[in-house]
Design an enzyme around this catalytic site. Structure first.
Site, short mmCIF file in Angstrom:
data_model
loop_
_atom_site.label_atom_id
_atom_site.label_comp_id
_atom_site.label_asym_id
_atom_site.label_seq_id
_atom_site.Cartn_x
_atom_site.Cartn_y
_atom_site.Cartn_z
N SER A 145 0.85 -1.20 0.00
CA SER A 145 0.00 0.00 0.00
C SER A 145 0.88 1.23 0.00
CB SER A 145 -0.89 0.02 1.24
OG SER A 145 -1.55 1.28 1.32
N TYR A 158 -2.65 -0.71 10.25
CA TYR A 158 -2.68 -1.16 8.85
C TYR A 158 -1.34 -0.88 8.17
CZ TYR A 158 -4.03 -1.22 3.91
OH TYR A 158 -4.10 -1.49 2.56
N1 LIG Z 1 -8.21 -0.36 -2.78
C1 LIG Z 1 -7.14 0.34 -2.45
O1 LIG Z 1 -7.02 1.56 -2.74
C2 LIG Z 1 -6.00 -0.32 -1.75
C3 LIG Z 1 -4.92 0.48 -1.42
C4 LIG Z 1 -3.82 -0.10 -0.82
C5 LIG Z 1 -3.82 -1.44 -0.56
N2 LIG Z 1 -4.89 -2.21 -0.86
C6 LIG Z 1 -4.80 -3.64 -0.54
O2 LIG Z 1 -5.32 -4.39 -1.60
C7 LIG Z 1 -5.79 -5.64 -1.12
C8 LIG Z 1 -7.20 -5.85 -1.63
O3 LIG Z 1 -8.04 -4.85 -1.09
P1 LIG Z 1 -9.33 -4.31 -1.85
O4 LIG Z 1 -9.25 -2.83 -1.85
O5 LIG Z 1 -9.51 -5.05 -3.12
O6 LIG Z 1 -10.46 -4.69 -0.78
P2 LIG Z 1 -11.60 -5.80 -0.77
O7 LIG Z 1 -12.48 -5.64 -1.96
O8 LIG Z 1 -12.23 -5.68 0.58
O9 LIG Z 1 -10.84 -7.18 -0.90
C9 LIG Z 1 -10.26 -7.83 0.19
C10 LIG Z 1 -10.13 -9.29 -0.14
O10 LIG Z 1 -9.48 -9.95 0.97
C11 LIG Z 1 -10.26 -11.05 1.37
N3 LIG Z 1 -10.19 -11.30 2.81
C12 LIG Z 1 -10.39 -10.41 3.82
N4 LIG Z 1 -10.33 -11.05 5.01
C13 LIG Z 1 -10.05 -12.35 4.73
C14 LIG Z 1 -9.89 -13.51 5.54
N5 LIG Z 1 -10.00 -13.47 6.89
N6 LIG Z 1 -9.64 -14.69 4.94
C15 LIG Z 1 -9.55 -14.77 3.59
N7 LIG Z 1 -9.70 -13.70 2.77
C16 LIG Z 1 -9.96 -12.52 3.34
C17 LIG Z 1 -11.70 -10.68 0.99
O11 LIG Z 1 -12.44 -11.86 0.76
P3 LIG Z 1 -13.65 -12.38 1.71
O12 LIG Z 1 -14.41 -11.19 2.19
O13 LIG Z 1 -14.41 -13.28 0.78
O14 LIG Z 1 -12.99 -13.15 2.80
C18 LIG Z 1 -11.49 -9.94 -0.33
O15 LIG Z 1 -11.45 -10.85 -1.40
C19 LIG Z 1 -5.66 -5.57 0.40
O16 LIG Z 1 -4.47 -6.21 0.79
C20 LIG Z 1 -5.59 -4.09 0.68
O17 LIG Z 1 -4.92 -3.80 1.88
C21 LIG Z 1 -5.99 -1.67 -1.45
#
Ligand SMILES: NC(=O)c1ccc[n+]([C@@H]2O[C@H](COP(=O)([O-])OP(=O)(O)OC[C@H]3O[C@@H](n4cnc5c(N)ncnc54)[C@H](OP(=O)(O)O)[C@@H]3O)[C@@H](O)[C@H]2O)c1
Length: 252
Positions: A145, A158
Site C-alpha cells: 500500500s 494497517y
Molecule cells: N483499494 C485500495 O485503494 C487499496 C490500497 C492499498 C492497498 N490495498 C490492498 O489491496 C488488497 C485488496 O483490497 P481491496 O481494496 O480489493 O479490498 P476488498 O475488496 O475488501 O478485498 C479484500 C479481499 O481480501 C479477502 N479477505 C479479507 N479477510 C479475509 C480472511 N479473513 N480470509 C480470507 N480472505 C480474506 C476478501 O475476501 P472475503 O471477504 O471473501 O474473505 C477480499 O477478497 C488488500 O491487501 C488491501 O490492503 C488496497
C-alpha cells in the site's frame, strides 16, 4: 485471448472482490489456470462461474486466512491439487484495513490484522516458493500500500502490516530470486473497491489533487499484475510498483 500466461497456474488470495478479483480475471484472461480464494463462498463461486462462462480456467477454494497457518496450508494444498500439482504464480493480496486511533485497538483486532495481512502471506510463500524454485522458477506478487511511506493518522496498525509486506518482498527477492522466483510488490492507493467504498468521499478528495485527478478502478491493477507475472518482467526482482494516479509523488 493473448495468452501471456498460457500454461501457467496461479493462486490469488483475497480474490472474491476488489483488486484480487481483478487480478484473477486478468490472469485467467491471459491463459492462466487461476485459483481464487476468500471467505465469501457465493462471491467466489460466482466469479469462477463467470470466468468459466467466458472460456477461462478457474476454481475457488473457500478459506478464512484469519485462522492462521492451518488455513494457509489448506489453501496451498487445495490450489496445488486443483492446478495439477503446481502453483507458478502466487499473489498475496488478501487484506483487511483496520482504521482508528492506536489507543483504541484491542489485541484481537491487532492479531487479526497481522494474521490476514502478513502471516498468511508469510506461510503461503514459505509453502509454495521453494517448490517454484525447485521447478526452475515462479512469481510471487505481494499487495502492499502507498500508506507505508506516509504517516496517516488512524492508519498505524494497517500501515505497519503493509510495511512488513514491503520488507518481506525484499527479503524474499534475496532468498528466492537466485532460485528463479521473482518477488515484487504492487502498492495501490485510492482505488475504489468493496474494501474502500466506505471512505469514498475522503478517497475522492485525495485523488482530486493527484496527476490523474481521479480515483483508480480495480481493473487497472490487472495489466500491472500480468506484466509482473509474465516473462516480460524477467529482470524485475524485489521492487515495489505504485498504482495511485501519481498521488504519492506529485500534486496538480
Ligand atoms: N483499494 C485500495 O485503494 C487499496 C490500497 C492499498 C492497498 N490495498 C490492498 O489491496 C488488497 C485488496 O483490497 P481491496 O481494496 O480489493 O479490498 P476488498 O475488496 O475488501 O478485498 C479484500 C479481499 O481480501 C479477502 N479477505 C479479507 N479477510 C479475509 C480472511 N479473513 N480470509 C480470507 N480472505 C480474506 C476478501 O475476501 P472475503 O471477504 O471473501 O474473505 C477480499 O477478497 C488488500 O491487501 C488491501 O490492503 C488496497
Amino acid at each position: 485471448m493473448s495468452g501471456r500466461l498460457d500454461a501457467r497456474t496461479a493462486l490469488v488470495t483475497g480474490s472474491t472482490s476488489g483488486l484480487g478479483r481483478a487480478i484473477a480475471d486478468a490472469f485467467a484472461a491471459e491463459g492462466a489456470h487461476t485459483v481464487l480464494t476468500g471467505r465469501n463462498k457465493t462471491a467466489g463461486e460466482d466469479a469462477v462461474a463467470a470466468l468459466r462462462a467466458a472460456g477461462r480456467r478457474a476454481d475457488f477454494v473457500p478459506a478464512d486466512l484469519a485462522e492462521g497457518v492451518p488455513a494457509a496450508r489448506h489453501v496451498a494444498e487445495e490450489a496445488e491439487r486443483l492446478l495439477g500439482g503446481r502453483v507458478d504464480i502466487l499473489v498475496n493480496n488478501a487484506g483487511i484495513v483496520p482504521v482508528g486511533p492506536t489507543d483504541e485497538f484491542d489485541e484481537e483486532t491487532y492479531d487479526r490484522a497481522w494474521t490476514v495481512n502478513v502471516k498468511s502471506a508469510f506461510f503461503l510463500t514459505a509453502r509454495l516458493a521453494p517448490a517454484m524454485g525447485a521447478r526452475g522458477g515462479g512469481v510471487v506478487i505481494n499487495t502492499g500500500s502507498i500508506v507505508v511511506s506516509h504517516g496517516l493518522a488512524g492508519s498505524a496498525l494497517y500501515s505497519a502490516t503493509k510495511a512488513a509486506i514491503e520488507s518481506l518482498t525484499m527479503s524474499w527477492a534475496a532468498e528466492y530470486g537466485p532460485r528463479g522466483v521473482r518477488v515484487n510488490t504492487i502498492s495501490p492507493g485510492l482505488v475504489v473497491t468493496e474494501g474502500t467504498v466506505g471512505g469514498l468521499e475522503r478517497v475522492e478528495a485525495m485523488a482530486a489533487g493527484s496527476p490523474a485527478g481521479r480515483v483508480g478502478r480495480a481493473e487497472e491493477i490487472g495489466p500491472l499484475a500480468v506484466y509482473l507475472a509474465s516473462d516480460d518482467a524477467a529482470y524485475v526482482h524485489g521492487s515495489s510498483f505504485t498504482l495511485d494516479g501519481g498521488w504519492s509523488t506529485a500534486r496538480r
